[in-house]
Design a protein around this motif. Sequence first.
Motif, PDB file in Angstrom:
ATOM      1  N   GLN A 303       0.765  -1.234   0.125  1.00 46.62           N
ATOM      2  CA  GLN A 303      -0.023   0.063   0.003  1.00 46.62           C
ATOM      3  C   GLN A 303       0.835   1.219  -0.112  1.00 46.62           C
ATOM      4  OE1 GLN A 303      -3.613  -0.318   0.126  1.00 46.62           O
ATOM      5  NE2 GLN A 303      -2.773  -2.211  -0.890  1.00 46.62           N
ATOM      6  N   SER A 304       2.207   1.114  -0.378  1.00 44.95           N
ATOM      7  CA  SER A 304       3.083   2.358  -0.223  1.00 44.95           C
ATOM      8  C   SER A 304       2.987   2.888  -1.875  1.00 44.95           C
ATOM      9  CB  SER A 304       4.427   2.000   0.048  1.00 44.95           C
ATOM     10  OG  SER A 304       5.386   3.239   0.152  1.00 44.95           O
ATOM     11  N   ILE A 305       2.744   4.172  -2.152  1.00 45.38           N
ATOM     12  CA  ILE A 305       2.764   5.071  -3.241  1.00 45.38           C
ATOM     13  C   ILE A 305       4.015   4.814  -3.914  1.00 45.38           C
ATOM     14  CG2 ILE A 305       2.099   6.998  -4.341  1.00 45.38           C
ATOM     15  CD1 ILE A 305       0.141   7.536  -2.207  1.00 45.38           C
ATOM     16  N   GLU A 306       4.132   4.283  -5.080  1.00 50.24           N
ATOM     17  CA  GLU A 306       5.095   4.201  -5.789  1.00 50.24           C
ATOM     18  C   GLU A 306       5.448   5.214  -7.071  1.00 50.24           C
ATOM     19  OE1 GLU A 306       5.946  -0.952  -5.482  1.00 50.24           O
ATOM     20  OE2 GLU A 306       5.472  -0.016  -7.168  1.00 50.24           O
ATOM     21  N   ARG A 307       4.204   5.577  -7.488  1.00 46.21           N
ATOM     22  CA  ARG A 307       4.150   6.491  -8.608  1.00 46.21           C
ATOM     23  C   ARG A 307       2.978   7.375  -8.513  1.00 46.21           C
ATOM     24  NH1 ARG A 307       5.746   3.554 -14.239  1.00 46.21           N
ATOM     25  NH2 ARG A 307       7.110   5.434 -14.652  1.00 46.21           N
ATOM     26  N   ILE A 308       2.840   8.632  -9.037  1.00 46.40           N
ATOM     27  CA  ILE A 308       1.969   9.572  -9.012  1.00 46.40           C
ATOM     28  C   ILE A 308       1.754   9.934 -10.441  1.00 46.40           C
ATOM     29  CG2 ILE A 308       0.605  11.583  -8.227  1.00 46.40           C
ATOM     30  CD1 ILE A 308       2.253  11.258  -5.363  1.00 46.40           C
ATOM     31  N   GLY A 309       0.578   9.796 -11.044  1.00 43.59           N
ATOM     32  CA  GLY A 309       0.129  10.127 -12.320  1.00 43.59           C
ATOM     33  C   GLY A 309      -0.906  11.265 -12.570  1.00 43.59           C
ATOM     34  N   TYR A 310      -0.706  12.313 -13.231  1.00 40.01           N
ATOM     35  CA  TYR A 310      -1.655  13.088 -13.684  1.00 40.01           C
ATOM     36  C   TYR A 310      -2.060  12.826 -15.208  1.00 40.01           C
ATOM     37  CZ  TYR A 310      -1.346  15.853  -9.325  1.00 40.01           C
ATOM     38  OH  TYR A 310      -1.245  16.490  -8.088  1.00 40.01           O
ATOM     39  N   TRP A 311      -3.432  12.934 -15.691  1.00 41.62           N
ATOM     40  CA  TRP A 311      -3.881  12.673 -17.007  1.00 41.62           C
ATOM     41  C   TRP A 311      -4.557  13.756 -17.528  1.00 41.62           C
ATOM     42  CZ3 TRP A 311      -1.803   8.182 -14.752  1.00 41.62           C
ATOM     43  CH2 TRP A 311      -0.974   7.665 -15.480  1.00 41.62           C
ATOM     44  N   GLY A 312      -4.840  13.901 -18.572  1.00 42.96           N
ATOM     45  CA  GLY A 312      -5.654  15.132 -19.276  1.00 42.96           C
ATOM     46  C   GLY A 312      -6.997  14.186 -19.509  1.00 42.96           C
ATOM     47  N   HIS A 313      -7.407  13.340 -18.998  1.00 43.39           N
ATOM     48  CA  HIS A 313      -8.854  12.764 -19.141  1.00 43.39           C
ATOM     49  C   HIS A 313      -9.589  12.091 -17.993  1.00 43.39           C
ATOM     50  CE1 HIS A 313      -6.065   9.094 -19.651  1.00 43.39           C
ATOM     51  NE2 HIS A 313      -7.188   8.576 -18.974  1.00 43.39           N
ATOM     52  N   GLN A 314     -10.541  12.040 -18.171  1.00 44.50           N
ATOM     53  CA  GLN A 314     -11.228  11.538 -16.826  1.00 44.50           C
ATOM     54  C   GLN A 314     -11.858   9.972 -17.232  1.00 44.50           C
ATOM     55  OE1 GLN A 314     -14.296  14.642 -17.024  1.00 44.50           O
ATOM     56  NE2 GLN A 314     -13.145  15.983 -15.971  1.00 44.50           N
ATOM     57  N   LEU A 315     -12.107   9.249 -16.074  1.00 47.28           N
ATOM     58  CA  LEU A 315     -12.531   7.911 -16.375  1.00 47.28           C
ATOM     59  C   LEU A 315     -14.090   7.913 -16.222  1.00 47.28           C
ATOM     60  CD1 LEU A 315      -9.808   7.118 -15.327  1.00 47.28           C
ATOM     61  CD2 LEU A 315     -10.800   5.218 -14.365  1.00 47.28           C
ATOM     62  N   ARG A 316     -14.842   8.505 -15.387  1.00 46.72           N
ATOM     63  CA  ARG A 316     -16.226   8.726 -15.442  1.00 46.72           C
ATOM     64  C   ARG A 316     -16.767   9.829 -15.878  1.00 46.72           C
ATOM     65  NH1 ARG A 316     -17.273   6.058  -9.313  1.00 46.72           N
ATOM     66  NH2 ARG A 316     -16.923   3.713  -9.857  1.00 46.72           N
ATOM     67  N   GLY A 317     -16.198  11.067 -15.536  1.00 44.77           N
ATOM     68  CA  GLY A 317     -16.743  12.320 -15.958  1.00 44.77           C
ATOM     69  C   GLY A 317     -17.523  12.735 -14.775  1.00 44.77           C
ATOM     70  N   PHE A 318     -18.674  13.812 -15.051  1.00 38.15           N
ATOM     71  CA  PHE A 318     -19.202  14.475 -13.808  1.00 38.15           C
ATOM     72  C   PHE A 318     -20.648  14.404 -14.289  1.00 38.15           C
ATOM     73  CE2 PHE A 318     -14.913  15.649 -13.424  1.00 38.15           C
ATOM     74  CZ  PHE A 318     -14.557  15.277 -12.053  1.00 38.15           C
ATOM     75  N   GLY A 319     -21.536  14.745 -13.361  1.00 39.23           N
ATOM     76  CA  GLY A 319     -22.697  14.948 -13.497  1.00 39.23           C
ATOM     77  C   GLY A 319     -23.717  13.631 -14.124  1.00 39.23           C
ATOM     78  N   ASP A 320     -24.576  13.837 -14.849  1.00 41.25           N
ATOM     79  CA  ASP A 320     -25.531  12.614 -15.397  1.00 41.25           C
ATOM     80  C   ASP A 320     -24.573  11.592 -15.918  1.00 41.25           C
ATOM     81  OD1 ASP A 320     -27.867  13.885 -14.549  1.00 41.25           O
ATOM     82  OD2 ASP A 320     -27.945  15.113 -16.481  1.00 41.25           O
ATOM     83  N   SER A 321     -23.425  12.038 -16.641  1.00 41.20           N
ATOM     84  CA  SER A 321     -22.732  10.884 -17.250  1.00 41.20           C
ATOM     85  C   SER A 321     -22.112   9.939 -16.139  1.00 41.20           C
ATOM     86  CB  SER A 321     -21.754  11.686 -18.146  1.00 41.20           C
ATOM     87  OG  SER A 321     -20.810  12.323 -17.410  1.00 41.20           O
ATOM     88  N   GLN A 322     -21.389  10.716 -15.150  1.00 37.73           N
ATOM     89  CA  GLN A 322     -20.977   9.915 -13.986  1.00 37.73           C
ATOM     90  C   GLN A 322     -22.047   8.945 -13.381  1.00 37.73           C
ATOM     91  OE1 GLN A 322     -19.974  12.042 -10.271  1.00 37.73           O
ATOM     92  NE2 GLN A 322     -17.990  11.158 -10.464  1.00 37.73           N
ATOM     93  N   GLN A 323     -23.129   9.674 -13.062  1.00 36.80           N
ATOM     94  CA  GLN A 323     -24.316   8.856 -12.336  1.00 36.80           C
ATOM     95  C   GLN A 323     -24.481   7.703 -13.295  1.00 36.80           C
ATOM     96  OE1 GLN A 323     -24.950   9.614  -9.626  1.00 36.80           O
ATOM     97  NE2 GLN A 323     -26.407   8.010  -9.006  1.00 36.80           N
ATOM     98  N   GLU A 324     -24.721   7.857 -14.415  1.00 38.81           N
ATOM     99  CA  GLU A 324     -25.117   6.665 -15.216  1.00 38.81           C
ATOM    100  C   GLU A 324     -24.060   5.673 -15.241  1.00 38.81           C
ATOM    101  OE1 GLU A 324     -25.496   8.389 -19.210  1.00 38.81           O
ATOM    102  OE2 GLU A 324     -27.403   9.501 -18.667  1.00 38.81           O
ATOM    103  N   GLU A 325     -22.612   5.847 -15.174  1.00 41.33           N
ATOM    104  CA  GLU A 325     -21.722   5.170 -15.205  1.00 41.33           C
ATOM    105  C   GLU A 325     -21.511   4.140 -13.805  1.00 41.33           C
ATOM    106  OE1 GLU A 325     -17.855   3.117 -14.685  1.00 41.33           O
ATOM    107  OE2 GLU A 325     -18.388   4.615 -13.290  1.00 41.33           O
ATOM    108  N   ILE A 326     -21.718   5.081 -12.820  1.00 38.46           N
ATOM    109  CA  ILE A 326     -21.708   4.339 -11.531  1.00 38.46           C
ATOM    110  C   ILE A 326     -23.002   3.413 -11.237  1.00 38.46           C
ATOM    111  CG2 ILE A 326     -22.079   4.712  -8.914  1.00 38.46           C
ATOM    112  CD1 ILE A 326     -20.558   7.454  -9.547  1.00 38.46           C
ATOM    113  N   GLU A 327     -24.235   3.773 -11.978  1.00 39.79           N
ATOM    114  CA  GLU A 327     -25.316   2.849 -11.736  1.00 39.79           C
ATOM    115  C   GLU A 327     -25.177   1.832 -12.628  1.00 39.79           C
ATOM    116  OE1 GLU A 327     -28.373   5.540 -12.736  1.00 39.79           O
ATOM    117  OE2 GLU A 327     -28.554   6.589 -10.960  1.00 39.79           O
TER     118      GLU A 327
END
Length: 334
Positions: A303-327
């Motif tokens: 559980q020790s962090i070995e790398r940290i990454g920043y990406w210019g894209h999202q996995l789920r997004g936000f709002g209704d699109s995120q809720q649809e993915e989670i559901e």
Amino acid sequence: MNKIKIGILSLVLSCLFFVSPSHSYASETAKTWFYIDGQEQRYVGEPVKINGEWWLPLRPVLMEAALFNEELNDGDRYVQKIIRVLNEERKKKSLADEDSRIESIESIESIENREMTEEEKEHEEILSFLSGFSLDYFQNRDVIRLADVGKLGFDYYMYQDAGIIHLNSPGLMELAGLSIGLNKEQVNGVLGAIHWNTGYGMTADYIGFYGSENEFTYRDRYGHERTEKAFDLQIEITDNALSHLIVSNAGYETSKGISVGDRLNDAIRAYGNQYVRESIDGKQVIIYDVEFGSIWFIAGSDQSIERIGYWGHQLRGFGDSQQEEIEGAEEIFN
């Protein structure tokens, strides 16, 4: 010597930062989503539109601001004091009529030479701090005008069409002095001495390597353990914009104080419990969607962090699109 001015300042401020009790409330037919650093604010009440302006629940805004705003000097406890002072002032205001106001002023004048107690000083300091913001009390909760959250240090934006409000704490998507979206020239200006390769056969146009090499072990798709060399910093440029950066050195810290060598639980405490958890190449990965991309914490079996990454894209997004993915995910896993 400090002389007491109790009540006079309070009386003035109560008129300044409590909006008229007559509200013109615009009821939105669609849900308005409210996120702070990518975390949906689910249990604090939704944003409201009053007299044509958007207002946000005050408590979560102050709780997050207390992590970086020096004026909120005692963190969570100070925020609780602020809410208590607001409640006290509201109570005074509701009980006061013209006669009691006069009596109050006369009683103030009679004790004006008394030195203020520490509690009274703090009360007045809080009122002075709050006087710089437009606050209101709506549907049994304190709210702050969206246009005022920038005074606390937030970057903010309202996506009208999607019905999404994003607040970001300072430097949320900055790492090693870089942020997603910088062009190649700007990246070189920050770091210099970057070794660039053309991204043959890859989405990225250029891949940059900076700093020293570190050993990085992982499991391939056949379950075999492999060892690679990972530079302190790896950068990808796509369409002349920084689209991905990943650090493998403890010398680089995120805006919330997380660095390589910390534990995943440290990241969760700092960034919140709304994340995607994946297992990739034998690594535990915690991924946070934020307004302008995503933040990844990659850890080993300990559980020790070995790398940290920043990406210019999202996995789920936000709002209704995120809720649809989670559901959709809940239907699969349930």
